[in-house]
Design a protein around this motif. Structure first.
Motif, PDB file in Angstrom:
ATOM      1  N   GLN A  40       0.819  -1.236   0.000  1.00  0.00           N
ATOM      2  CA  GLN A  40       0.000   0.000   0.000  1.00  0.00           C
ATOM      3  C   GLN A  40       0.844   1.273   0.000  1.00  0.00           C
ATOM      4  O   GLN A  40       0.320   2.358  -0.262  1.00  0.00           O
ATOM      5  CB  GLN A  40      -0.941   0.004   1.202  1.00  0.00           C
TER       6      GLN A  40
ATOM      7  N   GLY B 159       6.789   2.190  -7.769  1.00  0.00           N
ATOM      8  CA  GLY B 159       6.851   3.629  -7.472  1.00  0.00           C
ATOM      9  C   GLY B 159       7.191   3.930  -6.024  1.00  0.00           C
ATOM     10  O   GLY B 159       7.204   5.098  -5.615  1.00  0.00           O
ATOM     11  N   LEU B 160       7.499   2.875  -5.241  1.00  0.00           N
ATOM     12  CA  LEU B 160       7.759   3.058  -3.801  1.00  0.00           C
ATOM     13  C   LEU B 160       8.798   4.143  -3.525  1.00  0.00           C
ATOM     14  O   LEU B 160       8.591   5.006  -2.678  1.00  0.00           O
ATOM     15  CB  LEU B 160       8.225   1.717  -3.204  1.00  0.00           C
TER      16      LEU B 160
ATOM     17  N   GLY C 193      -1.595   7.938   0.574  1.00  0.00           N
ATOM     18  CA  GLY C 193      -2.098   8.085  -0.791  1.00  0.00           C
ATOM     19  C   GLY C 193      -3.615   8.118  -0.871  1.00  0.00           C
ATOM     20  O   GLY C 193      -4.310   7.586   0.001  1.00  0.00           O
ATOM     21  N   GLN C 194      -4.128   8.776  -1.885  1.00  0.00           N
ATOM     22  CA  GLN C 194      -5.582   8.840  -2.129  1.00  0.00           C
ATOM     23  C   GLN C 194      -5.842   8.503  -3.581  1.00  0.00           C
ATOM     24  O   GLN C 194      -5.129   8.967  -4.462  1.00  0.00           O
ATOM     25  CB  GLN C 194      -6.096  10.258  -1.866  1.00  0.00           C
ATOM     26  N   ARG C 195      -6.882   7.696  -3.796  1.00  0.00           N
ATOM     27  CA  ARG C 195      -7.272   7.408  -5.179  1.00  0.00           C
ATOM     28  C   ARG C 195      -7.876   8.663  -5.811  1.00  0.00           C
ATOM     29  O   ARG C 195      -8.543   9.435  -5.113  1.00  0.00           O
ATOM     30  CB  ARG C 195      -8.307   6.287  -5.215  1.00  0.00           C
TER      31      ARG C 195
ATOM     32  N   ASN D 151       3.227   1.949  -2.045  1.00  0.00           N
ATOM     33  CA  ASN D 151       3.599   2.387  -3.395  1.00  0.00           C
ATOM     34  C   ASN D 151       2.335   2.742  -4.187  1.00  0.00           C
ATOM     35  O   ASN D 151       1.257   2.208  -3.914  1.00  0.00           O
ATOM     36  CB  ASN D 151       4.454   1.324  -4.110  1.00  0.00           C
ATOM     37  N   PRO D 152       2.460   3.642  -5.172  1.00  0.00           N
ATOM     38  CA  PRO D 152       1.259   4.124  -5.870  1.00  0.00           C
ATOM     39  C   PRO D 152       0.560   3.077  -6.743  1.00  0.00           C
ATOM     40  O   PRO D 152      -0.555   3.331  -7.189  1.00  0.00           O
ATOM     41  CB  PRO D 152       1.761   5.318  -6.697  1.00  0.00           C
ATOM     42  N   LEU D 153       1.167   1.931  -6.946  1.00  0.00           N
ATOM     43  CA  LEU D 153       0.424   0.846  -7.612  1.00  0.00           C
ATOM     44  C   LEU D 153      -0.354   0.022  -6.591  1.00  0.00           C
ATOM     45  O   LEU D 153      -1.123  -0.879  -6.958  1.00  0.00           O
ATOM     46  CB  LEU D 153       1.355  -0.050  -8.434  1.00  0.00           C
ATOM     47  N   THR D 154      -0.100   0.272  -5.315  1.00  0.00           N
ATOM     48  CA  THR D 154      -0.822  -0.320  -4.177  1.00  0.00           C
ATOM     49  C   THR D 154      -0.860  -1.848  -4.183  1.00  0.00           C
ATOM     50  O   THR D 154      -1.857  -2.449  -3.790  1.00  0.00           O
ATOM     51  CB  THR D 154      -2.280   0.216  -4.069  1.00  0.00           C
TER      52      THR D 154
ATOM     53  N   SER E   4       9.682   6.570  -5.313  1.00  0.00           N
ATOM     54  CA  SER E   4       9.454   7.854  -5.983  1.00  0.00           C
ATOM     55  C   SER E   4       8.922   8.904  -5.024  1.00  0.00           C
ATOM     56  O   SER E   4       8.827  10.075  -5.365  1.00  0.00           O
ATOM     57  CB  SER E   4       8.445   7.675  -7.126  1.00  0.00           C
ATOM     58  N   THR E   5       8.548   8.483  -3.834  1.00  0.00           N
ATOM     59  CA  THR E   5       7.796   9.388  -2.961  1.00  0.00           C
ATOM     60  C   THR E   5       8.337   9.429  -1.536  1.00  0.00           C
ATOM     61  O   THR E   5       8.944   8.462  -1.063  1.00  0.00           O
ATOM     62  CB  THR E   5       6.308   8.951  -2.937  1.00  0.00           C
TER      63      THR E   5
END
Ligand code: NAD
Length: 263
Positions: A212, A250-251, A259-261, A214-217, A253-254
Motif C-alpha cells: 500500500q 513507485g515506492l 495516498g488517495q485514489r 507504493n502508488p500501484l498499491t 518515488s515518494t
C-alpha cells in the motif's frame, strides 16, 4: 522474436523467486542458462521444468558467496557453452531482522559475503573473458533496501547499498571494454524470501495492505523483476551502464504519504 537468442548466460539464486523467474524467462527468450543455487535439489527442479518447456538450462549447486564456487560455476558455463555473454548475480539472503543494537559481526559478515562479495566475485571472475571478447552484460540484484531504510535489516540494507555502488565502480573498471554492469532494485516481491511477510498478512487478514505504500498499491511478482533483468542482459540495453533501477511500483518515488485514489 527471441530477445536473448543463443546468448550464453548464468543466473544465480535460480532455485526460487526472482532467480527462478529469470532463468525461465532467459531460456524462453532463447538463452542457454546455467542455473546456480546453493540448494541443488531446487535448482535441478527448475532446470527440469525449463527443459520440459523446451528451454536450454543446466543446473549447478554452488555457494554464490564462495570464491572457489564462483570460479567453478563460471568455468562450468564456459566449458558447457563455449563462452559467456551475460550473468545475473542475483543470489541473496535477508539475514533476518535482528534489532540493530543486537546484531553480531558474524551476521554482518555472512550477509555481506553472500549479498555483496558474491556479486563482486561474479564480476571479477567473468571479467577476463568478457574483456577479451569486447562485450558482456552483468546484472546484479540490489534492492530498494539499498536506497532507503526500513525495507530489511541494517546489514541487508548496507549490503544492497554496496551492490548499487559496486555496479557503478565496476562499470567504470570496465572502461573502454564494451562490458556493461547494471543492477535491479526490487521493491516488495512475493518470493521465498518474503513468505513470512505474506503469510503473516494473510493470517491477520491484512493482505490487502501489502504494497500500500507504493502508488500501484500492490506487491510485485518475480516475473516483473525478471523482465528488467532480461532487458539489462540483452542487447536492447546496449547504452545502459552503471545504473541501479528501482522496480518497485513507485515506492522510492515518494516521501512517506497517505495516498488517495483520484476521484
Ligand atoms: P528467494 O529466497 O525466493 O530466492 C533466493 C534464492 O537464492 C534461493 O533459491 C536460495 O537458495 C538462493 N541462495 C541464497 N543464498 C545463496 C548462496 N550463498 N549461493 C547460492 N544461492 C543462494 O528470494 P528472492 O526474493 O527471489 O531473492 C533474490 C534476490 O532478490 C536476492 O538478492 C534478494 O536480496 C533480492 N530482493 C528480493 C526482494 C523481495 O521482496 N523478494 C526485494 C529486493 C531484493
Amino acid at each position: 522474436m527471441a530477445r536473448l537468442k543463443d546468448k550464453r548466460t548464468i543466473v544465480t539464486g535460480a532455485g526460487s523467486g526472482i532467480g527462478r523467474a529469470s532463468a525461465r524467462l532467459f531460456a524462453k527468450e532463447g538463452a542457454l542458462v546455467l542455473a546456480v543455487d546453493r540448494d541443488g535439489d531446487k535448482v535441478a527442479a527448475v532446470a527440469a521444468e525449463i527443459a520440459d518447456a523446451g528451454g536450454r538450462c543446466i543446473a549447478m549447486a554452488a555457494d554464490a558467496g564462495s570464491e572457489a564456487d564462483v570460479k567453478a560455476y563460471v568455468a562450468k558455463a564456459v566449458s558447457e557453452f563455449g563462452g559467456l555473454d551475460a550473468i545475473y548475480a542475483n543470489a541473496g539472503i535477508s539475514g533476518g531482522l535482528t534489532p540493530f543494537f543486537e546484531q553480531t559481526v558474524e551476521q554482518w559478515q555472512e550477509i555481506l559475503r553472500i549479498n555483496l562479495i558474491g556479486p563482486f566475485l561474479a564480476i571479477r571472475e567473468v571479467a577476463p573473458l568478457m574483456i577479451r571478447q569486447g562485450s558482456g552484460a552483468i546484472v546484479c540484484t540490489a534492492s530498494v533496501a539499498g536506497l532507503r531504510a526500513n525495507a530489511g535489516g541494517s546489514p541487508y540494507s548496507a549490503s544492497k547499498a554496496g551492490v548499487v555502488s559496486l555496479v557503478q565502480t565496476a562499470a567504470n573498471a570496465f572502461y573502454g571494454t564494451g562490458v556493461r554492469v547494471n543492477a535491479v532494485c526490487p521493491g516488495l516481491i512475493e518470493t521465498g524470501m518474503t513468505v513470512p511477510i505474506f503469510d503473516h498478512a494473510r493470517q491477520r487478514g491484512t493482505e490487502g495492505k501489502l504494497g500500500q505504500l507504493n502508488p500501484l498499491t500492490r506487491p510485485g511478482q518475480p516475473e516483473e523483476i525478471a523482465a528488467m533483468a532480461l532487458f539489462l542482459a540483452s542487447d536492447e540495453a546496449s547504452y545502459v551502464n552503471g545504473q541501479a533501477f528501482p522496480v518497485d511500483g513507485g515506492l522510492t518515488s515518494t516521501l512517506p504519504f497517505a495516498g488517495q485514489r483520484p476521484r
